[in-house]
Design a protein around this motif. Structure first.
Motif, PDB file in Angstrom:
ATOM      1  N   UNK A   1       0.826  -1.204   0.000  1.00  0.00           N
ATOM      2  CA  UNK A   1       0.000   0.000   0.000  1.00  0.00           C
ATOM      3  C   UNK A   1       0.864   1.260   0.000  1.00  0.00           C
ATOM      4  N   UNK A   2       1.997   1.196   0.695  1.00  0.00           N
ATOM      5  CA  UNK A   2       2.888   2.347   0.739  1.00  0.00           C
ATOM      6  C   UNK A   2       3.488   2.668  -0.616  1.00  0.00           C
ATOM      7  N   UNK A   3       3.857   1.640  -1.374  1.00  0.00           N
ATOM      8  CA  UNK A   3       4.345   1.865  -2.728  1.00  0.00           C
ATOM      9  C   UNK A   3       3.308   2.597  -3.566  1.00  0.00           C
ATOM     10  N   UNK A   4       2.060   2.138  -3.466  1.00  0.00           N
ATOM     11  CA  UNK A   4       0.982   2.770  -4.222  1.00  0.00           C
ATOM     12  C   UNK A   4       0.728   4.202  -3.773  1.00  0.00           C
ATOM     13  N   UNK A   5       0.845   4.436  -2.488  1.00  0.00           N
ATOM     14  CA  UNK A   5       0.582   5.771  -1.940  1.00  0.00           C
ATOM     15  C   UNK A   5       1.747   6.739  -2.217  1.00  0.00           C
ATOM     16  N   UNK A   6       2.962   6.303  -1.943  1.00  0.00           N
ATOM     17  CA  UNK A   6       4.103   7.214  -2.009  1.00  0.00           C
ATOM     18  C   UNK A   6       4.599   7.442  -3.430  1.00  0.00           C
ATOM     19  N   UNK A   7       4.272   6.536  -4.352  1.00  0.00           N
ATOM     20  CA  UNK A   7       4.611   6.744  -5.768  1.00  0.00           C
ATOM     21  C   UNK A   7       3.349   6.937  -6.606  1.00  0.00           C
ATOM     22  N   UNK A   8       2.312   7.464  -5.986  1.00  0.00           N
ATOM     23  CA  UNK A   8       1.007   7.646  -6.627  1.00  0.00           C
ATOM     24  C   UNK A   8       1.130   8.478  -7.903  1.00  0.00           C
ATOM     25  N   UNK A   9       0.657   7.906  -9.020  1.00  0.00           N
ATOM     26  CA  UNK A   9       0.651   8.582 -10.319  1.00  0.00           C
ATOM     27  C   UNK A   9       2.059   9.002 -10.748  1.00  0.00           C
ATOM     28  N   UNK A  10       3.046   8.174 -10.463  1.00  0.00           N
ATOM     29  CA  UNK A  10       4.427   8.506 -10.799  1.00  0.00           C
ATOM     30  C   UNK A  10       5.062   7.420 -11.649  1.00  0.00           C
ATOM     31  N   UNK A  11       6.169   7.799 -12.315  1.00  0.00           N
ATOM     32  CA  UNK A  11       7.015   6.822 -12.985  1.00  0.00           C
ATOM     33  C   UNK A  11       8.199   6.531 -12.077  1.00  0.00           C
TER      34      UNK A  11
END
Length: 553
Positions: free
Chosen positions: A436-446
């Motif tokens: 979940x942290x990966x999804x949150x902290x890199x949200x809409x990113x490359x």
């Protein structure tokens, strides 16, 4: 006495044969896969794409207005558009722009240097007969098909081959349009287009006998996730009450498919419930979720997932996890391709060499879906069953700066690597928080592989660098060598990268314990005679009993 005269020469040679035998990158591959100076000075803010599909001529023509922000001064711009399509005109601030072609790249030269820190636009017109998809979605392009009633059924696919196979853009993963895009698709008036985002309107040109469907994407979107699906579609909608509120679900299929589709597409809310539990909120609430039937197996087009799985469980009547029957208990395409909304669309690779970030996590997500509905044991059975698909023919990581993906092992081997790391973390709540942290902290990113590796290591509290190196950069499966002598167990890692020291759980006489092998022999003394030593099956490793010297005299 233990003899450790195992041959390491063959192990070392494995790497030399695992490199792609494609030769050095070509000039065109470098232009496609590198952040060239002609790309580096500008950042895409928005695309306004308009394309007319003319089925009778197998032709497309249209335009793309690119809004960009200058990061530094520049006067020469790289735009990608693959042959045989051709740019016919380019304008900037109302004036024509000079352009020249080099293979699949166009060089645009502005009359004056555009200063840094400004937002600007360039308009591009193009047309031609696009590459026909040979084996979509793997070898993509435009598929000029017919449905079983003889109506036109047209799809675009461009993962790997690139979005520039059918529209002009900055065709590299690192730069997505920060503010989304408009997709305006013109088709014969008896057909419907389904693209990404939300439908904002339909224009009818009675004289030309065409309709134009206007779609709006408000979020960043990777180029290959943009698609057009054209056919005699019917649709229906429902609301999913997700963790971020109501989510609009819209389904598109051909009329003759509707009964089967309505039955099969009930998998979508189940999928969303499981993935929001594991990964956090669906990343595109503003753009909605669509599932669209197509001619080919399916693909992860952002907010417009495509489906061609015969409305049956498994993957086109095959088991995606050979040997484990659970693989035939759900619709693989819905579960796998929708996982990419998180892994591939929300978090996207900057370079094609890191495609495992998309496919490894999506493969692993399948087992988490299974675990959510059938339990942890079933999820383990599923991911372990996918090991039958691993070839270990070449490394998972591809060639950087050349638009070259790695081995197809990025799917099942990538998933099993993540499953193995979960065992190392040894805390399911922490593991879920990392996902979940990966999804949150890199949200809409490359992102890069290094960013993903560092994040997982940091939040796991374990340096996993050598583990990632082993599974991503080599074709070698870690081999745990062991020898039992009475109540003594001797063990070490073999067939591994230098410095590999992954802990592993092992059952001795039916009791679990942790070993911390290195490449150097270690010995533990057990309270009783060791009758069995079996490693936890959830670690993707090999186990080999060491050979001993026969004592004489």
């Amino acid at each position: 006495m233990l003899c450790r005269k195992l041959s390491l020469v063959l192990i070392i040679l494995l790497l030399s044969f695992s490199v792609f035998a494609q030769g050095p990158p070509t000039r065109q591959e470098i232009l496609r896969g590198t952040i060239t100076p002609e790309r580096a000075w500008w950042d895409v803010q928005h695309y306004d794409l308009s394309v007319q599909f003319i089925p009778s001529e197998r032709m497309i023509k249209g335009s793309n207005v690119i809004t960009f922000k200058t990061l530094k001064p520049g006067s020469r711009m790289q735009i990608d558009l693959q042959t045989p399509l051709a740019i016919t005109k380019v304008t900037h601030s109302g004036a024509d722009v000079k352009f020249e072609r080099e293979g699949n790249v166009y060089w645009l030269t502005f009359d004056k240097e555009i200063p840094a820190g400004v937002e600007d636009k360039v308009s591009i017109w193009y047309e031609g007969h696009p590459t026909v998809a040979v084996n979509p979605p793997w070898t993509g392009g435009v598929q000029w098909g017919r449905d079983d009633l003889g109506n036109w059924f047209i799809n675009t696919t461009c993962e790997g081959i690139g979005a520039s196979i059918w529209w002009p853009n900055k065709d590299i993963g690192y730069d997505e349009p920060d503010h989304g895009m408009n997709i305006n698709i013109t088709v014969p008036e008896d057909l419907v287009d389904v693209s990404n985002g939300r439908l904002t309107g339909v224009d009818h040109d009675a004289q030309a006998k065409t309709k134009t469907f206007h779609w709006k994407v408000v979020n960043p979107i990777n180029n290959y996730g943009v698609n057009a699906n054209i056919g005699n579609y019917v649709s229906w909608t429902e609301k999913y009450q997700g963790i971020a509120g109501p989510l609009d679900l819209t389904y598109y299929c051909l009329p003759q498919q509707k009964e089967a589709a309505m039955r099969t597409f009930k998998e979508v809310p189940r999928m969303l419930k499981a993935y929001e539990y594991w990964f956090g909120k669906y990343p595109w609430y503003e753009d909605g979720y669509k599932l669209v039937t197509v001619l080919y197996p399916g693909m992860e087009h952002q907010s417009s997932v495509t489906y061609g799985n015969y409305f049956r469980n498994g993957y086109r009547e095959r088991n995606p996890s050979p040997g484990d029957p659970i693989g035939m208990q759900f619709d693989f395409i819905i579960v796998h391709e929708s996982a990419h909304e998180w892994w591939g669309n929300n978090i996207s690779m900057r370079d094609a060499a890191d495609m495992w970030i998309h496919e490894g996590f999506a493969n692993y997500a399948e087992s988490l879906f299974v675990e959510y509905y059938w339990g942890k044991q079933a999820g383990q059975d599923y991911v372990i069953g996918t090991r039958h698909n691993i070839k270990n023919d070449s490394p998972i990581i591809g060639t950087y700066g050349a638009n070259r993906e790695g081995s197809g092992d990025m799917y099942s081997k990538g998933g099993n690597m993540l499953h193995t790391i979960r065992q190392i973390v040894n805390d399911d709540a922490k593991w879920r928080s990392i996902l979940q942290g990966l999804q949150r902290d890199f949200y809409h990113q490359t992102v890069t592989t290094q960013q993903v590796e560092s994040y997982i290591s940091q939040h796991a509290g374990v340096d996993l660098g050598k583990v990632f190196d082993q599974y991503l950069h080599t074709t070698k499966v870690p081999r745990l060598i062991y020898e039992v002598q009475g109540n003594k167990l001797m063990f070490w890692w073999d067939n591994v990268v230098d410095g590999f020291d992954m802990p592993v759980k092992i059952s001795i006489n039916g009791k679990d314990m942790w070993l911390k092998p290195t490449q150097h022999e270690q010995t533990i003394t057990y309270p009783t005679t060791i009758n069995s030593a079996i490693p936890d099956r959830n670690f993707y490793i090999d186990l080999t009993k060491a050979m001993t010297l026969t004592k004489t005299g």
